[in-house]
Design an enzyme around this catalytic site. Structure first.
Site, PDB file in Angstrom:
ATOM      1  N   ASP A   1    -115.612  64.267 -90.917  1.00 45.36           N
ATOM      2  CA  ASP A   1    -116.551  63.151 -90.903  1.00 45.36           C
ATOM      3  C   ASP A   1    -117.680  63.508 -89.935  1.00 45.36           C
ATOM      4  OD1 ASP A   1    -114.374  62.137 -92.338  1.00 45.36           O
ATOM      5  OD2 ASP A   1    -114.557  60.121 -91.485  1.00 45.36           O
TER       6      ASP A   1
ATOM      7  N   LYS B   1    -120.552  57.811 -95.857  1.00 47.80           N
ATOM      8  CA  LYS B   1    -119.802  56.861 -95.035  1.00 47.80           C
ATOM      9  C   LYS B   1    -120.793  56.026 -94.244  1.00 47.80           C
ATOM     10  CE  LYS B   1    -116.538  57.091 -91.110  1.00 47.80           C
ATOM     11  NZ  LYS B   1    -115.654  57.983 -90.310  1.00 47.80           N
TER      12      LYS B   1
ATOM     13  N   LYS C   1    -117.310  55.500 -98.170  1.00 51.09           N
ATOM     14  CA  LYS C   1    -116.372  55.024 -97.146  1.00 51.09           C
ATOM     15  C   LYS C   1    -117.065  54.070 -96.189  1.00 51.09           C
ATOM     16  CE  LYS C   1    -113.533  56.611 -93.244  1.00 51.09           C
ATOM     17  NZ  LYS C   1    -113.039  57.769 -92.476  1.00 51.09           N
TER      18      LYS C   1
END
Lengths: 353, 490
Positions: free
Chosen positions: A186, A253, A289
């Site tokens: 991430d 995300k 996400k």
């Protein structure tokens, strides 16, 4: 209207069949394929700031009042009985169980890993979470604890959460995590660069991190954190989404969880529209996400409704939609038990992490 | 290219989520509400009101005769002269605030009853009709003691007795639009709800008793065309407010010509919803859907003509089709239903006839896959492409879930096409360019112009038509004017 003009892009990308996205999606595209796609979509050979600005600012705008209204309307869906049971289990399967604190220890990560594998030890029908998400140095602990379980290890890297470090440091950070066995990275984008219009720098950062994810035959999935709370406008969220997707992100995300506001429903809907349109244009499915601030089953179900009615049912899968959350799982477990037994557990019946 | 977001075949099936109807008690029969009492019709006549989603008979409702109408008008006159007219504005305001609060408190009851009687989704009656109705009373309550500052002279006076005839598409909301400004300005009311949707008006009568509104200030006479005609033509009525079809509106205008009666008419529409190629596309799609499928398209200001700039027409229609695939058509009482039942078999026949004419005239018809219930009155959301400006579906008000898609090339052409219709109630503009919004709004001959939204109703904003869409304004400060005689004592 470049977002949806198929032209030659459909041929250069994967076939846009509209059927279920092929796992693992964008991960096995080569760097040159990605760059070709970006050139073809933007219509520019150079991919410099001017080209990116022309392209990203040519995307259809997002009307804030309308986007908020759509999110509010979807929030009124009433999800009961069988559909609620399905939703709760699906949410568990989509959770990236997260701990990102300075005070994290191997013990805490092991406890979280055990919980991710078997969220409800007394009930074998309860699915596992999707992943455990930790800081870089705790990746080895998580990898060991989750070996063979199918639960993935995600690491926040690239000088998370601010990203304010040289590219060399951010790449080294990524390398560290990938070599320690992280399945998913991430990363954060450089919001400063994005907000000052240095789009090519953001693009190149993502491309470079992606290369690190794939170095030495490894295949870590790349989630690109836009930190939408700092991008401030929905127009920026849409532009950053397209920039990240064109740079080869496997997932986009919303947030680090360190900035308020973190994930919101309208921001997530804007990103779901982006992945929907990206697949329609290029054939490549990208995951979404939302992370941070989703604490209750009720909220998480609203996100599932939004996925279902915006991107479509293909995205109702942990490969294509995740929740970054820490306290959400406990609430889902309590609701799940309530639905099964009619009795609402107190918080003493689920584990404090 | 595929932009399939269809929820068909999704593993995420929404289980039925029906709203409970136990919150409302429907009596087997209802009388007329005259002078604060429920009474039967003078000839004991009655008619049935049915649930259009199931064809179940909900109640027998008294059908007011000319004699009943006369009794109601006399009660209203008495109340106006003796109680309501002399009452200071600040006291009238208290009643209006009380009505607003009671509507909010009993909102669930009203929402359920509205959905049962009208067929609209509970989501809409709960989130739009009832709260907006309450908001109207709150808004006009605030005007009641400030009329001398409203811009209609230092001493504006009420007309006296207002005869109000309302349609079936927003039964409670139209009642609120009519009654709230009339009462705020010191008029008394005889109101006739539509014959297919009388029940929320009768429940409102019950609420008025709870609010202890003095008898005769509001009278509700149920019935069909003859009752409406008796009311409009009653010699002691001072002011007429009508919302409904253009045909009936014209008849009323003729009937009262040469009398002392004042009138406002809110009639049909065939609104253009204009989408430019720089529009916020995802929100425009929502606005198009809300514009024509809100309340099954049975909305006088519905965005029934979609004018799309040619550069994006094909893509926009594809996106629209994908979006229509996610609309949930069915049981109006289910909280997840987006599109409910058509109000009556007569209306269904009208929609069916015009849609068939669209096909016959050569337009291309499309509807998403949706299973319609076997009983009740239903019409699937329908999209016509390849529509020419000469087709009936581009000219006539369909008043149903049917959208005609036309294209344009330049802003001037959009304006010309939008205005090229005998109606002028509303219009929508979708573009991110602010200057174009202002220019367009200035050119469009429509009473309401929405920019980057559609079908938004607010009590502070005036609503009304140009051309055959009628005259007079409802809502906002402007909505006071039709109920006031401008004061001249300086």
């Amino acid at each position: 209207m470049s977002t949806t003009t198929p032209t030659s892009v459909a041929e250069t990308g994967r076939a846009g069949t509209g059927t279920a996205p092929a796992t693992p999606g964008a991960a096995d595209r080569s760097a040159s394929e990605i760059a070709d796609l970006a050139r073809s979509v933007t219509g520019s050979a150079s991919l410099d700031d001017t080209a990116w600005r022309r392209y990203l600012h040519g995307l259809p705008g997002v009307d804030k009042v309308g986007a908020d209204g759509r999110a509010a309307a979807l929030s009124t869906r009433s999800i009961k009985t069988t559909s609620k049971a399905w939703a709760l289990d699906t949410i568990i399967r989509m959770v990236d169980l997260t701990t990102l604190e300075g005070a994290d220890t191997p013990g805490k990560v092991r406890a979280l890993a055990a919980k991710a594998v078997r969220p409800e030890p007394a009930d074998p029908t309860c699915p596992s979470a999707a992943a455990v998400c930790v800081y870089n140095d705790l990746v080895p602990v998580a990898v060991e604890a989750l070996a063979g379980t199918g639960v993935k290890v995600a690491a926040v890297s690239t000088a998370f959460p601010s990203g304010r470090a040289s590219r060399a440091v951010r790449l080294a950070d990524t390398r560290d995590a990938v070599e320690a066995g992280a399945d998913e990275i991430d990363m954060v984008i450089d919001r400063g660069a994005f907000l000052s219009g240095r789009y090519s720098q953001v693009y190149e950062d993502i491309v470079a991190v992606r290369e690190e994810c794939r170095a030495n035959g490894r295949h870590a999935h790349l989630k690109v954190i836009l930190e939408t709370g700092e991008l401030a406008t929905y127009d920026n969220v849409r532009r950053a989404s397209w920039l990240a997707m064109l740079a080869g992100a496997d997932f986009i995300k919303t947030s680090t969880g360190k900035i308020s506001p973190a994930a919101t429903l309208p921001v997530t809907i804007v990103m779901l529209e982006a992945v929907r349109d990206f697949r329609a244009l290029t054939g490549v499915p990208i995951g979404v996400k939302p992370a941070g601030g989703i604490r209750t089953s009720k909220d998480a179900i609203k996100y599932l409704v939004a996925v279902n009615e915006t991107a479509g049912a293909d995205w109702l899968d942990p490969d294509w939609f995740r929740f970054g959350a820490s306290s959400l799982l406990n609430d889902v477990l309590m609701q799940r038990n309530k639905l099964a037994t009619g009795t609402y557990w107190g918080p003493d019946y689920v584990t404090v992490d | 290219m595929t932009t399939t977001a269809s929820t068909a075949g999704s593993p995420f099936e929404y289980a039925p989520a029906p709203e409970s109807r136990s919150v409302v008690d429907i009596a087997s029969s209802y009388g007329l509400f005259v002078d604060g009492e429920f009474t039967p019709a003078s000839d004991s006549g009655s008619f049935k009101t049915v649930n259009p989603a199931t064809e179940e008979v909900l109640a027998e409702v008294a059908e007011a005769t000319e004699e009943d109408v006369d009794r109601a008008v006399r009660a209203a006159r008495r109340a106006q002269e003796k109680v309501w007219g002399p009452m200071p504005g600040r006291e009238r305001a208290k009643y209006l605030f009380r009505i607003a609060r009671l509507l909010a408190e009993r909102s669930r009851e009203f929402a359920v009853l509205e959905t049962l009687d009208n067929g609209k989704p509970i989501r809409e009656s709960r989130d739009v009709d009832v709260p907006t109705a309450a908001a109207h009373f709150f808004y006009y309550a605030g005007w009641a003691d400030k009329l001398e500052h409203a811009g209609y002279g230092p001493d504006p006076r009420p007309h006296g007795v207002a005869a109000q005839v309302i349609p079936w598409n927003f039964p409670l909301l139209m009642l609120a639009w009519k009654i709230a400004p009339a009462l705020a300005t010191g008029n008394t009311v005889v109101l006739k709800p539509a014959e297919t949707t009388p029940l929320t008006a009768l429940l409102f009568a019950d609420l008025l008793r709870q609010a202890e509104l003095p008898p005769g200030v509001v009278n509700i006479v149920t019935g069909a065309r003859a009752t409406g005609s008796a009311l409009v033509n009653h010699p002691d009525v001072d002011k007429i407010a009508f919302t409904g079809s253009t045909a009936v509106g014209k008849r009323i205008a003729k009937e009262i010509a040469g009398t002392r009666k004042h009138a406002t008419l809110e009639l049909g529409g065939k609104a253009a919803n204009i989408v430019f190629d720089d529009a916020p596309v995802d929100q425009a799609i929502e606005g198009i859907v809300n514009g024509i499928f809100f309340n099954q398209g049975q909305v006088c200001c519905a965005g029934s003509r979609l004018l799309v700039q040619e550069t994006i027409a094909e893509e926009l229609v594809e996106r629209l089709k994908a979006r229509l695939g996610t609309l949930r058509v069915g049981d109006p009482m289910d909280k997840n239903t987006d599109v409910g039942a058509i109000n009556s078999p007569q209306q269904l026949a009208r929609i069916t006839e015009l849609a068939d004419a669209g096909t016959a005239e050569g337009a291309t018809r499309w509807s998403p896959d949706c299973e319609l219930p076997s009983s009740g009155y239903w019409f699937a959301p329908t999209l016509f492409t390849g529509v020419s400006a000469a087709h009936r579906i581009a000219r006539e008000e369909i008043f149903g879930p049917v959208l005609s898609v036309l294209t344009f090339r330049t802003p001037a052409e959009a304006v010309a096409k939008a205005n090229n219709i005998p109606y002028g109630l509303s219009a929508g503009i979708w573009t991110e360019k602010g200057s174009r919004i202002l220019w367009m709004a200035d050119q469009l001959r429509a009473g309401v112009v929405w920019s980057n939204t559609f079908n938004r109703f607010d009590p502070t904003s005036p609503f009304g038509g140009y051309k055959e869409s009628g005259y007079g304004r409802e809502g906002g400060r402007h909505g006071l004017a039709p109920y006031l005689i401008e004061g001249s004592t300086y």
